[in-house]
Each structure stands twice: as C-alpha cells, then as structure tokens.
Design an enzyme around this catalytic site. Structure first.
Site, PDB file in Angstrom:
ATOM      1  N   TYR A  92      20.462   4.812  24.109  1.00 44.52           N
ATOM      2  CA  TYR A  92      20.052   5.854  23.156  1.00 44.52           C
ATOM      3  C   TYR A  92      21.043   5.961  22.008  1.00 44.52           C
ATOM      4  CZ  TYR A  92      18.007  10.260  21.577  1.00 44.52           C
ATOM      5  OH  TYR A  92      17.386  11.233  20.835  1.00 44.52           O
TER       6      TYR A  92
ATOM      7  N   PHE B  38       6.968   2.395  -6.341  1.00 39.82           N
ATOM      8  CA  PHE B  38       5.990   2.006  -5.318  1.00 39.82           C
ATOM      9  C   PHE B  38       5.160   3.228  -4.913  1.00 39.82           C
ATOM     10  CE2 PHE B  38       4.967   1.075  -0.794  1.00 39.82           C
ATOM     11  CZ  PHE B  38       4.176  -0.032  -1.021  1.00 39.82           C
ATOM     12  N   ASP B  39       3.951   2.999  -4.385  1.00 42.92           N
ATOM     13  CA  ASP B  39       3.049   4.139  -4.146  1.00 42.92           C
ATOM     14  C   ASP B  39       3.583   5.179  -3.156  1.00 42.92           C
ATOM     15  OD1 ASP B  39       2.623   2.346  -2.080  1.00 42.92           O
ATOM     16  OD2 ASP B  39       0.463   2.617  -1.992  1.00 42.92           O
TER      17      ASP B  39
ATOM     18  N   ASP C 132      15.287   0.632  -4.273  1.00 37.90           N
ATOM     19  CA  ASP C 132      14.169   0.512  -3.347  1.00 37.90           C
ATOM     20  C   ASP C 132      14.092  -0.994  -3.106  1.00 37.90           C
ATOM     21  OD1 ASP C 132      11.859   0.459  -1.936  1.00 37.90           O
ATOM     22  OD2 ASP C 132      10.626   1.467  -3.440  1.00 37.90           O
TER      23      ASP C 132
ATOM     24  N   ALA D 179      12.927  -3.358  -0.746  1.00 36.10           N
ATOM     25  CA  ALA D 179      12.086  -4.094   0.202  1.00 36.10           C
ATOM     26  C   ALA D 179      12.180  -5.619   0.032  1.00 36.10           C
ATOM     27  CB  ALA D 179      10.629  -3.642   0.056  1.00 36.10           C
TER      28      ALA D 179
ATOM     29  N   LYS E 198       9.380  -6.283   4.964  1.00 35.60           N
ATOM     30  CA  LYS E 198       9.337  -7.336   3.948  1.00 35.60           C
ATOM     31  C   LYS E 198      10.508  -8.286   4.187  1.00 35.60           C
ATOM     32  CE  LYS E 198       6.563  -4.104   2.149  1.00 35.60           C
ATOM     33  NZ  LYS E 198       6.947  -2.768   1.731  1.00 35.60           N
TER      34      LYS E 198
ATOM     35  N   HIS F 262      -6.047   5.359  -1.769  1.00 32.41           N
ATOM     36  CA  HIS F 262      -6.589   3.997  -1.603  1.00 32.41           C
ATOM     37  C   HIS F 262      -6.671   3.567  -0.142  1.00 32.41           C
ATOM     38  CE1 HIS F 262      -2.784   1.330  -1.384  1.00 32.41           C
ATOM     39  NE2 HIS F 262      -2.419   2.556  -1.184  1.00 32.41           N
TER      40      HIS F 262
END
Ligand SMILES: *Cc1c(COP(=O)(O)O)cnc(C)c1O
Length: 458
Positions: free
Chosen positions: A72, A124-125, A215, A217, A258, A450
């Site tokens: 843990y 990004f969305d 960001d 990715a 990614k 979407h």
C-alpha cells in the site's frame, strides 16, 4: 544497395481481429446513435479511435508487471517509477494518478480557481474541461500557422509569444495560475513545440512571475521532432532533449496511456515541494495513497519500463515513421490532410474532403461515419462536436479546423493495415460528391459532449 527501413522489434503475441459486412456496420451505426464511441470494439476491424492506452507492451514491460510490488505504501514499484521520472524529467516530486485527467483534477484543485485564466497552446479537451469546470478560462495562444493545414511550419504546436504576453498584460498575476504547454499539441494535430519556443515561453513567464507547466502526454514524440527538426539538436539523445525541455518548467501532468506505453495510468511530477504537499491531500481523497494514486504496483513497474523505452530513438523512429507512412499514402492520393504529418495521428481536413456538408451538420463526424461504413475503420471527430458549446452563451463553437483523426496505436498495427486504411479513405474520397447530408444532435450532455452525444441523420 541501401537497406530499407525495418522495425526494431519482432512480434511475440497476436490478437485476431474480424471483418464485418457493410450491412452489419450500418445496423450497428444506427444502434450506436451514430456516435462511434458507442460501437462494440468487436465490430471494428482497425481501431484508430485513439492512441491512448491502446498500444502493445514490450516483453520487458510484461516482465516488470510480474515483479510489481503491491504494498500500500512505499512500494518498490513506486520507487522505480519515481527514479525513472526524475531521471527523465528532473522533477523530484511524483504523485501517481489513475490517468491523465486525474492528474489534472488533483493539480488544478490546488492551482485553479474561479475567474482564473490559463493560457496555453490549444488545451486538450479534458484539460479545458477541468479548467472550465472550475469556472476559469483556457486561452489559446497557439501560433496562427497551426490553423493552416498546408503551412509546413516544423513546430506548429508553438505558442505565439505576443498572444501570451497580451494575456499576461491584461490580467493580474493572481489570476494566472500557470501557463500550460501541451507537448505534442494534440488539439492542433499532434504538432510539436520547439525547444527554442519552450525556452522563450519560460523566459517571458519568468518576467511576469507565472509558473510554466507541461501537459506532457506525448513528450517523447515531441523530443523526437526536436531532434529531427530543430537546429543544433541532432547530436543529442532523446533523453538529453527531454531533460532540457522539462528544465524550463515547474511541473507536469502526464497521461501514461500515451508515451508511458501502458494501458492505463498517469502522474503529476513537480519541482516545488509545497505544491506537492497540497496536491498530496487531493490525491488521497480522489486517487489513493500518494505512493500509488489509483495504480497497481505492477502497473507502476510496467510504466517505469515503458517511459524508459519511449525515450529511446529507435522506438520513436519506428513509431513516427509508421504515422508518416500512412500520411504519405493519403497525400499521394490527393486527400487533404494536415501537414506536416503529426506524431501520433493523421488528420484529414473534412471541410475540404466533404464540401457538400454544412458546418452545422458536422462534416468531420460525417466522414468518420462514412469511413466506418466503408471498411470497419474507426477514427474520431476533432471538430465541432469536440469543440462543444460556449459555457456562457451555450452556442456551438465552430473551431477553425474540422478534422477526422486517425490515431495510430503504438506497436500494434503493421504497414499492411496502413495500406488498407489508405485504400478505404480513397474509396470514400472517390464517392465524396454523393455524400450530401450530415447529422443532427438528438441528445447531448452538459460538458464533454463528444463522448456520449446521440445523433440522427440530418
Ligand atoms: C490523453 C490526454 C490527456 C488526458 O489523459 P487521460 O489519460 O486520457 O485521462 C490530457 N492531455 C493530453 C494532451 C492528452 O493527450
């Protein structure tokens, strides 16, 4: 004779995929309310919906999975991941999360408040969703060249420094929690940001006392483009480029699905201990204890191995040259695609491809549906459905580009699959003048429509 290019791997395990008939696909489409997210994967022959979490792991990653430590707190798997992330990024403070948007949720819970503005390059969305959900605003400062699909600018993900400075000048510092650089820039087509631009953004942001976050990715793909395209970077290794790139930021959010080369996972990595401590509290309520944050120990071990592999040149060369291979095939056939070809996907310009479909009938979605009908290939709309409504006026936002994205999963399909995709797109292109009607919205949710929107023929 010069030897041709060949992938630096061989295949150890295969998964069967099935081809359906056009009749079946028409039925399935109707049942899915013409939203390709609602299709069963078994009804898809080649799935180019996303490159997120859909790639193949290496034997080393599968091996790492077996020796994961499921403790843990303070597991060896966490230590391995923390070491790898620090080696690649230089950021010492790590918080694992269950995926990229969870990293955004945790970190933005600390940093973003109502009325704030977050400048960046085509957020990004989910990132935009997490900003707008907190009643803050994402301001797009991407260079104008990004919106001309034929402009061959090598770094179309770059931020426009004048646009950025205008944001810094017109808002008090307290209202700008950070500038967000997305690498590569997903929403503008998997386009990279140059090292020079990142450095300049950092210098400008320092002048105004604004932190810079990534960001990240597809940071490794971004580093590959820097090595290939930026002056003076050719002799550096991908890992050296990554280290320098991250040195111009204060932290990062990561979708490990990614360039982590795993099927699920994410993390936050930070320079600053104080922000790490505040974010730790949110990790504990939203994700789990700070040394696992929603990930199994074995998954953190596989991620550590994946990050290491993704930042090696031979892997990146095979990855990105496959995407280029498909892009070149489409270009040879005269199909309007975004140029230069991005890192993880080929983007087809639906406004040019389907000139008979009105903007309000979703041309890119119409093209996605036609391609699925044609050959069982699933792509995704990057257009008006994704751009969603303005949160205040509730009007449709019409983005500059209306694109169909064909995202290529990592290490998953062969170039024969790419040939099949190219032929199918060509077939649709040949009958484009017969496609005259698009789709209308039957039902939609309040945000991120979407994913779940229901459509009907217009
Ligand atoms: C995928 C992605 C995210 C969100 O990550 P998830 O793992 O899908 O939650 C955020 N930003 C960018 C640029 C991405 O590509």
């Amino acid at each position: 004779m010069k030897l041709p290019y060949a992938e630096p791997f061989r295949i150890k395990m295969v998964e069967e995929i099935y081809q359906s008939t056009q009749e079946q696909r028409e039925e399935w489409l109707k049942n899915a309310n013409y939203n390709l997210f609602n299709l069963r994967s078994s009804h898809v022959f080649i799935d180019l919906l996303t490159d997120s979490g859909t790639g193949a792991m290496s034997d080393k990653q599968w091996g790492a999975l077996m020796i994961g430590d499921e403790s843990y707190a303070g597991s060896r798997s966490f230590d391995a991941l923390q070491q790898t992330v620090e080696n690649i990024t230089g950021f010492p403070y790590l918080l694992p999360t269950h995926q990229g948007r969870a990293a955004e949720n945790v970190l933005f819970s600390v940093l973003v408040k109502e009325g704030d503005v977050v400048p960046g390059n085509s957020h990004f969305d989910t990132t935009k969703g997490h900003i707008e959900f907190r009643k803050a605003h994402a301001i797009d400062c991407t260079i104008d060249e990004a919106f001309d699909i034929n402009d061959l600018h090598p770094f179309k993900g770059n931020l426009d420094l004048e646009k950025l400075e205008a944001v810094y000048r017109s808002h008090p510092k307290e209202q700008i929690p950070f500038c967000l650089i997305t690498i590569t820039c997903n929403s503008s087509g998997g386009q990279p940001v140059s090292l020079e631009n990142i450095k300049a953004v950092k210098e400008l942001s320092d002048q105004y006392g604004i932190p810079v976050l990534f960001d990240s990715a597809r940071f490794a793909e971004n580093a590959y483009f820097i090595k290939k395209r930026e002056k003076g970077q050719q002799h550096k290794t991908i890992k050296e480029i990554c280290k320098e790139l991250f040195s111009y930021g204060d932290g990062m959010t990561m979708s490990s699905k990614k360039d982590g080369l795993v099927n699920i996972g994410g993390f936050i990595a930070l320079k600053n201990r104080e922000i790490f401590e505040q974010a730790s509290n949110f990790t504990i309520i939203y994700e789990g204890f700070i040394t696992y944050g929603g990930m199994a120990g074995r998954d953190m071990s596989a991620l550590a191995a994946g990050l290491d592999e993704a930042t090696e040149f031979p892997y990146l060369e095979s990855r990105i040259s496959q995407v280029e291979y498909l892009g070149n095939k489409l270009m040879e056939a005269g199909i309007p695609v975004q140029k230069p070809i991005g890192g993880h996907a080929v983007f087809i310009d639906a406004l040019n491809f389907l000139p008979n479909i009105k903007r309000e009938e979703f041309p890119a979605q119409t093209l996605a549906i036609e391609l699925y009908k044609e050959a069982g290939i699933r792509g995704v709309e990057i257009g008006t459905l994704l751009a969603d409504r303005d949160p205040e006026t509730r009007e449709n936002r019409y983005p500059k580009l209306e694109l169909l994205r064909l995202a290529i999963p990592r290490r998953t399909y062969t170039n024969n699959h790419m040939d099949y995709v190219a032929a199918a797109v060509k077939n649709v292109f040949e009958r484009r003048n017969d496609i005259t009607k698009g789709y209308k919205i039957k039902r939609e949710p309040a945000i991120l429509r979407h994913f779940t929107v229901q459509l009907d023929r217009a």
